[in-house]
Design a protein around this motif. Structure first.
Motif, PDB file in Angstrom:
ATOM      1  N   ALA A   1      19.149  52.730  67.180  1.00  0.00           N
ATOM      2  CA  ALA A   1      20.356  52.361  66.779  1.00  0.00           C
ATOM      3  C   ALA A   1      21.141  53.465  66.154  1.00  0.00           C
ATOM      4  O   ALA A   1      20.458  53.751  65.147  1.00  0.00           O
ATOM      5  CB  ALA A   1      20.327  51.067  66.246  1.00  0.00           C
ATOM      6  N   VAL A   2      22.570  53.717  66.524  1.00  0.00           N
ATOM      7  CA  VAL A   2      23.149  54.565  65.681  1.00  0.00           C
ATOM      8  C   VAL A   2      24.431  53.675  65.298  1.00  0.00           C
ATOM      9  O   VAL A   2      25.227  53.099  66.182  1.00  0.00           O
ATOM     10  CB  VAL A   2      23.749  55.585  66.778  1.00  0.00           C
ATOM     11  N   ALA A   3      24.711  53.607  63.753  1.00  0.00           N
ATOM     12  CA  ALA A   3      25.597  52.530  63.415  1.00  0.00           C
ATOM     13  C   ALA A   3      26.287  53.317  62.418  1.00  0.00           C
ATOM     14  O   ALA A   3      25.965  54.087  61.454  1.00  0.00           O
ATOM     15  CB  ALA A   3      24.597  51.326  62.756  1.00  0.00           C
TER      16      ALA A   3
ATOM     17  N   LEU B   1      26.382  47.377  70.458  1.00  0.00           N
ATOM     18  CA  LEU B   1      26.124  46.039  70.024  1.00  0.00           C
ATOM     19  C   LEU B   1      25.739  46.230  68.610  1.00  0.00           C
ATOM     20  O   LEU B   1      25.202  47.560  68.467  1.00  0.00           O
ATOM     21  CB  LEU B   1      25.071  45.166  70.719  1.00  0.00           C
ATOM     22  N   SER B   2      25.629  45.522  67.684  1.00  0.00           N
ATOM     23  CA  SER B   2      25.385  45.749  66.396  1.00  0.00           C
ATOM     24  C   SER B   2      24.820  44.422  65.568  1.00  0.00           C
ATOM     25  O   SER B   2      24.918  43.265  66.074  1.00  0.00           O
ATOM     26  CB  SER B   2      26.730  45.874  65.654  1.00  0.00           C
TER      27      SER B   2
ATOM     28  N   LEU C   1      30.256  49.416  63.643  1.00  0.00           N
ATOM     29  CA  LEU C   1      30.283  49.928  65.090  1.00  0.00           C
ATOM     30  C   LEU C   1      28.973  50.449  65.291  1.00  0.00           C
ATOM     31  O   LEU C   1      28.547  51.411  64.499  1.00  0.00           O
ATOM     32  CB  LEU C   1      31.371  51.047  65.302  1.00  0.00           C
ATOM     33  N   ALA C   2      28.209  49.997  66.367  1.00  0.00           N
ATOM     34  CA  ALA C   2      27.028  50.527  66.628  1.00  0.00           C
ATOM     35  C   ALA C   2      26.509  50.711  68.071  1.00  0.00           C
ATOM     36  O   ALA C   2      27.225  49.630  68.687  1.00  0.00           O
ATOM     37  CB  ALA C   2      25.805  49.640  65.677  1.00  0.00           C
ATOM     38  N   TYR C   3      25.767  51.294  68.228  1.00  0.00           N
ATOM     39  CA  TYR C   3      24.941  51.359  69.562  1.00  0.00           C
ATOM     40  C   TYR C   3      23.793  51.625  69.627  1.00  0.00           C
ATOM     41  O   TYR C   3      23.021  51.913  68.713  1.00  0.00           O
ATOM     42  CB  TYR C   3      25.846  52.740  70.441  1.00  0.00           C
TER      43      TYR C   3
ATOM     44  N   ILE D   1      21.536  41.091  55.919  1.00  0.00           N
ATOM     45  CA  ILE D   1      21.926  40.028  54.969  1.00  0.00           C
ATOM     46  C   ILE D   1      23.469  40.121  54.568  1.00  0.00           C
ATOM     47  O   ILE D   1      24.067  39.214  54.549  1.00  0.00           O
ATOM     48  CB  ILE D   1      21.022  40.433  53.677  1.00  0.00           C
ATOM     49  N   GLU D   2      23.815  41.314  54.385  1.00  0.00           N
ATOM     50  CA  GLU D   2      25.463  41.220  54.066  1.00  0.00           C
ATOM     51  C   GLU D   2      26.239  40.893  55.157  1.00  0.00           C
ATOM     52  O   GLU D   2      27.314  40.073  54.860  1.00  0.00           O
ATOM     53  CB  GLU D   2      25.624  42.986  53.999  1.00  0.00           C
ATOM     54  N   LYS D   3      25.814  40.913  56.430  1.00  0.00           N
ATOM     55  CA  LYS D   3      26.370  40.493  57.665  1.00  0.00           C
ATOM     56  C   LYS D   3      26.212  38.840  57.825  1.00  0.00           C
ATOM     57  O   LYS D   3      27.058  38.222  58.489  1.00  0.00           O
ATOM     58  CB  LYS D   3      25.961  41.320  58.745  1.00  0.00           C
TER      59      LYS D   3
END
Length: 310
Positions: free
Chosen positions: A120-122, A164-165, A170-172, A210-212
């Motif tokens: 994942a690249v975020a 998707l994230s 923003l993430a892939y 957790i932040e999200k």
């Protein structure tokens, strides 16, 4: 210090994490869409080709079983991702329903967890890094909108990318053949150097989620419902699905039932995972803490917890 540094990099620039351990299941056949539509609480029958969707499966008793994404690669083929811990259990769950409950459905399921490497690249710079690394393919907003899927090539290797994230940024997710994983990883690291890319690990990933407010196994502990974790809107009212008839049992719709909340420490001290929530002075437990972290984004100790009545 390490996870704070890594989580901060994702929030401010870009990070990369190995997600190869996520369960991956190839679901193929003329009835693949109908099959997933019956397993997931949300609708999957009309998911367009080239799009992914987040979904939750319930047990037959209405309790949450697992969450993940389903990518529609062709009209009759999906790639389903599961949590790492439940990769085998979800596959067995699918096989049981195909063999025992719905033997008429024309569907085959195959574990491909070890077939694909995943990363994942975020972060705010994620798109720039991916675009720089791609020799073929396009991850622009037009070509790859939220939950979109595109194919391309990195380090000479075919890749499949979904936007998707689980971090809130923003993430892939980038998947490639397992033997090509290291080459693709190194190409992404090289492409991300001008943007300050930083690998991050499980503890930073935990802080970000957790932040999200994104759930994991700590919240899907075999006792929680969709409504408990704030995902009641994902329960379709237009179709039956596994567990749907049990979701309206009186205890499941009790307004005093513990539901997911976020906590912030008021005195600066760390919140302890597993702590019970009570009124000042003690008394009966009103819920419990499931996950804790120091949040670099908020500059505070925060937690996720279940609290009676919210």
């Amino acid at each position: 210090d390490a996870y704070i540094r890594e989580a901060t990099a994702v929030r401010q620039n870009v990070g990369i994490v190995d997600v190869s351990t996520l369960g991956k299941i190839d679901v193929q056949g003329p009835d693949a869409a109908e099959f997933l539509n019956r397993l997931y609480t949300g609708g999957f029958a009309k998911l367009p080709v080239g799009k992914a969707r987040y979904g939750v499966m319930l047990r037959e008793d209405g309790i949450m079983f697992d969450d993940g994404t389903a990518w529609r690669l062709t009209p009759n083929r999906f790639l389903v991702t599961t949590t790492t811990a439940n990769a085998g259990a979800v596959l067995a769950h699918m096989e049981h329903y195909l063999e025992v409950v719905w033997p008429d459905l024309r569907v085959h399921v195959t574990s491909v967890t070890d077939r694909f490497a995943g990363m994942a690249v975020a972060g705010p710079e994620a798109r720039k890094v991916l675009q720089a690394a791609l020799e073929e393919g396009d991850v622009s907003t037009e070509a790859c909108p939220h939950m979109g899927i595109v194919r391309g090539r990195i380090a000479g290797e075919p890749v499949m990318i979904a936007r998707l994230s689980f971090s809130g940024e923003l993430a892939y997710e980038v998947y490639c053949d397992w033997p090509a994983g290291l080459a693709v990883w190194e190409a992404l690291i090289e492409a991300g150097k001008p943007n300050g890319i930083m690998p991050y690990g499980m503890e930073a990933l935990g802080t970000l989620r957790i932040e999200k407010g994104h759930i994991t196994g700590a919240e899907m502990d075999g006792r929680t419902t969709l409504a408990d974790v704030g995902l009641g809107g994902m329960a379709s009212r237009k179709k039956p699905y596994v567990g749907s008839t049990m979701t309206q049992r009186p205890a499941f719709v009790d307004p005093e039932r513990p539901v997911l909340v976020g906590l912030v420490s008021r005195d600066g001290r760390a919140i302890r995972a597993g702590s019970h929530l009570t009124l000042p002075g003690g008394g009966a437990s009103l819920g419990h803490v499931t996950a804790v972290t120091w949040s670099p984004a908020l500059g505070a100790n925060i937690a996720l917890a279940f609290l009676s009545g919210g």
